[in-house]
Design an enzyme around this catalytic site. Structure first.
Site, PDB file in Angstrom:
ATOM      1  N   GLU A   1      68.139  40.064  22.741  1.00 15.86           N
ATOM      2  CA  GLU A   1      67.517  40.804  23.842  1.00 15.86           C
ATOM      3  C   GLU A   1      68.313  40.513  25.099  1.00 15.86           C
ATOM      4  O   GLU A   1      68.427  39.350  25.502  1.00 15.86           O
ATOM      5  CB  GLU A   1      66.053  40.386  24.021  1.00 15.86           C
ATOM      6  CG  GLU A   1      65.138  40.865  22.919  1.00 15.86           C
ATOM      7  CD  GLU A   1      65.103  42.381  22.778  1.00 15.86           C
ATOM      8  OE1 GLU A   1      65.405  43.092  23.760  1.00 15.86           O
ATOM      9  OE2 GLU A   1      64.791  42.857  21.675  1.00 15.86           O
TER      10      GLU A   1
ATOM     11  N   CYS B   1      64.314  40.926  33.284  1.00 20.46           N
ATOM     12  CA  CYS B   1      65.176  41.858  32.558  1.00 20.46           C
ATOM     13  C   CYS B   1      64.620  43.279  32.657  1.00 20.46           C
ATOM     14  O   CYS B   1      65.354  44.245  32.539  1.00 20.46           O
ATOM     15  CB  CYS B   1      65.310  41.437  31.108  1.00 20.46           C
ATOM     16  SG  CYS B   1      63.727  41.206  30.325  1.00 20.46           S
TER      17      CYS B   1
ATOM     18  N   GLY C   1      75.312  37.440  24.528  1.00 22.46           N
ATOM     19  CA  GLY C   1      74.802  38.051  23.301  1.00 22.46           C
ATOM     20  C   GLY C   1      75.927  38.501  22.391  1.00 22.46           C
ATOM     21  O   GLY C   1      75.889  38.296  21.176  1.00 22.46           O
TER      22      GLY C   1
ATOM     23  N   GLU D   1      74.194  45.144  36.056  1.00 22.86           N
ATOM     24  CA  GLU D   1      73.018  44.303  36.253  1.00 22.86           C
ATOM     25  C   GLU D   1      73.340  43.202  37.266  1.00 22.86           C
ATOM     26  O   GLU D   1      74.319  42.479  37.115  1.00 22.86           O
ATOM     27  CB  GLU D   1      72.589  43.653  34.936  1.00 22.86           C
ATOM     28  CG  GLU D   1      71.329  42.821  35.110  1.00 22.86           C
ATOM     29  CD  GLU D   1      70.881  42.107  33.833  1.00 22.86           C
ATOM     30  OE1 GLU D   1      71.702  41.408  33.233  1.00 22.86           O
ATOM     31  OE2 GLU D   1      69.701  42.264  33.470  1.00 22.86           O
TER      32      GLU D   1
ATOM     33  N   GLY E   1      69.160  36.784  26.725  1.00 21.21           N
ATOM     34  CA  GLY E   1      70.069  36.390  27.798  1.00 21.21           C
ATOM     35  C   GLY E   1      70.930  37.571  28.185  1.00 21.21           C
ATOM     36  O   GLY E   1      70.520  38.723  28.032  1.00 21.21           O
ATOM     37  N   SER E   2      72.128  37.268  28.637  1.00 26.75           N
ATOM     38  CA  SER E   2      72.990  38.335  29.147  1.00 26.75           C
ATOM     39  C   SER E   2      73.772  39.011  28.021  1.00 26.75           C
ATOM     40  O   SER E   2      73.919  38.457  26.928  1.00 26.75           O
ATOM     41  CB  SER E   2      73.958  37.748  30.166  1.00 26.75           C
ATOM     42  OG  SER E   2      74.781  36.805  29.518  1.00 26.75           O
TER      43      SER E   2
ATOM     44  N   LYS F   1      66.950  25.785  21.790  1.00 26.51           N
ATOM     45  CA  LYS F   1      67.805  25.422  22.920  1.00 26.51           C
ATOM     46  C   LYS F   1      67.408  26.238  24.151  1.00 26.51           C
ATOM     47  O   LYS F   1      67.725  27.423  24.260  1.00 26.51           O
ATOM     48  CB  LYS F   1      69.282  25.674  22.615  1.00 26.51           C
ATOM     49  CG  LYS F   1      70.180  25.042  23.678  1.00 26.51           C
ATOM     50  CD  LYS F   1      71.366  25.871  24.089  1.00 26.51           C
ATOM     51  CE  LYS F   1      71.194  26.672  25.332  1.00 26.51           C
ATOM     52  NZ  LYS F   1      71.023  25.980  26.603  1.00 26.51           N
TER      53      LYS F   1
END
Ligand code: NAP
Ligand code: MG
Length: 484
Positions: free
Chosen positions: A253, A287, A234, A386, A229-230, A176
């Site tokens: 990650e 990232c 996660g 972030e 992703g974020s 996805k």
């Protein structure tokens, strides 16, 4: 182009399926342009894809490593031979410059080729057991159906570095991609499928995170999730992964707030290059981007002046314009986040030393001048959270010890860098940095594909990705004892 108008479909069980819903893939450099029309699958498609991957697993997991190797090599060759065209597509949908887009496609090809080799090098052990006459073997087996969920900022490289090892080690995949960037994902899957994958081994379900992603992370027939992703997403996936009857293996990650320390003894030109490259290129949407410059007093003012001078020479523009150094922000939502943080920084009392304005250019796109904040204290939100855009902060510190403390004073731990000519400080920083990746006199972003990649603290959860370490996530270890 004719192909732009036809719908790019989802791949389930080897069939490109009729789309019940579609999304327009918009070019962030020029929002009048649609890069293509892509299927938008939902929970039903996700369920079908999981069933297809499950059905394909027994046969695929028993294939010869040579077969898997050859398929990945063919895919690598096609990706490499089409790198300009695919780079154009990638830059059109994501907004990084064309050289950056072509560079990412090249990396995807390199990853496919590297992982092709890894399918031939699956490690194992055979040793005498402790009981007389007992032989023991430690073998690695495919783990099953892997759900791959990827972010928008590396639309081809991240899918490649998850899908390639999954396939190399005999797993089947439901993939996805992020909704914002279906084009590179579709192209990669098309190439892998035509390279000779049996039906159902790799399935593509483009669609929303909560629907398609939600099915993957909670489905009892999915054995593992590899996610990038974020942090909030996660965390949610982690809960889903352990809430079902079978607790899934997971590799998460996530975000970063990566520090770059600049000491008085640094080579100024190198420090400025590391800072500007690491913080602002790829529109700061990496990232591993350095978003915190931690600078000792003796070099602080010279460093800030030199960074501003370098920023003044950068052209922000259309990703496909050869003169452009920095492309647009990926979409309106991310642009809003970036501008909101610039506002937050000002209100917190940081000094906006350069940039931070939205730019109106000839083409309607999401253009933002890189922003540099100075006088940022480590407690400010712009220095802690972030942002994921071209926004960096400078924090002034007394000496190496304070710099190290500030660098580690974060919930994240992905990458960290230092610019220094001192072997002693470089060594101490490598030893005491609480990050998964440490760079000395190099930008925090830009990593080798043959080495393990991942962070610590809130940035990562689970085994490392990439290089020879990828095998740890994508295989199950079995210990066998035999007396004959
Ligand atoms: P995101 O919003 O967390 O999305 C990542 C992926 O998860 C997308 O495919 C998304 O789908 C999907 N998703 C969303 N909700 C979900 C749910 N409930 N269940 C399952 N999947 C779900 O991240 P992003 O905005 O795409 O990417 C930016 C973030 O990625 C930043 O935090 C960045 O630091 C991080 N990142 C980390 C690394 C690393 O290796 N550490 C590398 C690159 C990026 P849709 O968005 O399509 O709906
Ligand atoms: Mg998102």
């Amino acid at each position: 182009m004719e192909t732009n108008r036809s719908v790019h479909r989802n791949l389930i069980g080897g069939q490109w399926c009729e789309a019940s819903d579609v999304t327009q893939n918009i070019n962030p450099s020029d929002t009048r342009e649609t890069v293509g029309v892509y299927a938008r699958g939902g929970t039903a498609e996700a369920e079908q894809a999981v069933a297809a991957a499950r059905a394909a697993f027994p046969a695929w997991s028993c294939t010869s490593p040579q077969l898997r190797h050859d398929i990945l090599v063919r895919a690598a060759q096609e990706v490499m031979s089409r790198k300009n065209e695919l780079g154009h597509l990638l830059s059109s949908e994501e907004g990084k410059t064309l050289p950056e887009g072509i560079g990412e496609v090249t990396r995807a090809a390199n990853v496919l080729a590297f992982m092709a080799g890894e399918s031939l090098r699956i490690p194992g052990d055979r040793t005498p057991g402790l009981m007389a006459g007992s032989d023991t073997e430690v073998t690695r087996e495919p783990l099953g159906v892997v759900g791959v969920i990827s972010p928008w900022n590396f639309p081809m490289a991240i899918p490649a570095w998850k899908i390639a090892p999954a396939l190399a080690f005999g797993n089947t995949v439901v993939f996805k991609p992020a909704e914002l960037v279906p084009g590179s994902a579709w192209a990669l899957v098309d190439i892998l499928q035509r390279a000779g994958l049996p039906d159902g081994v790799l399935n593509l379900v483009m669609g929303s995170g909560s629907q398609v992603g939600g099915v993957l992370s909670s489905h009892p027939q999915v054995d593992a999730i590899s996610f990038t992703g974020s942090v909030p997403t996660g965390r949610r996936i982690a809960v889903d992964c352990v809430s079902g009857p079978v607790m899934k293996r997971m590799q998460l990650e996530m975000g970063g707030k990566n520090p770059l320390v600049i000491l008085d003894d640094a080579d100024l030109a190198i420090a400025v290059e590391c800072a500007v490259q690491g913080a602002f290129f790829s529109t700061g949407q990496r990232c591993t981007a350095s978003s915190r410059f931690i600078v000792t007093e003796g070099i602080h003012d010279r460093f800030v002046a030199a960074v501003i001078h370098r920023l003044e020479g950068l052209k922000i523009g259309h990703a496909l314009d050869p003169a452009t150094h920095i492309g647009p922000v990926v979409d309106e939502k991310q642009l809003f986040v970036d501008l909101s943080y610039i506002d937050i920084g000002r209100k917190e009392g940081a000094h906006l030393a350069w940039g931070g304005q939205r730019l109106e250019l000839a083409a309607p796109g999401f253009y933002l001048q890189p922003a540099l904040f100075t006088e940022v204290s480590p407690s400010m939100r712009v220095g802690r959270e972030e942002i994921f855009g071209p926004v960096a902060s400078v924090t002034r510190v007394r000496d190496f010890d304070e710099a190290l403390h500030v660098a580690n004073d974060t919930e994240f731990g992905l990458a960290a860098g230092i610019c220094t000519t001192s072997l002693r400080y470089a060594s101490q920083f490598k030893r005491h940095s609480q990050a998964g990746i440490v760079k000395v006199n190099q930008a925090t972003s830009g990593l080798d594909y043959h080495l393990p990649f991942g962070g610590r603290k809130a940035s990562s959860y689970g085994p490392r990705e990439q290089g020879r370490y990828a095998v740890d996530f994508y295989t199950l270890i079995k210990t066998a004892y035999t007396s004959a």
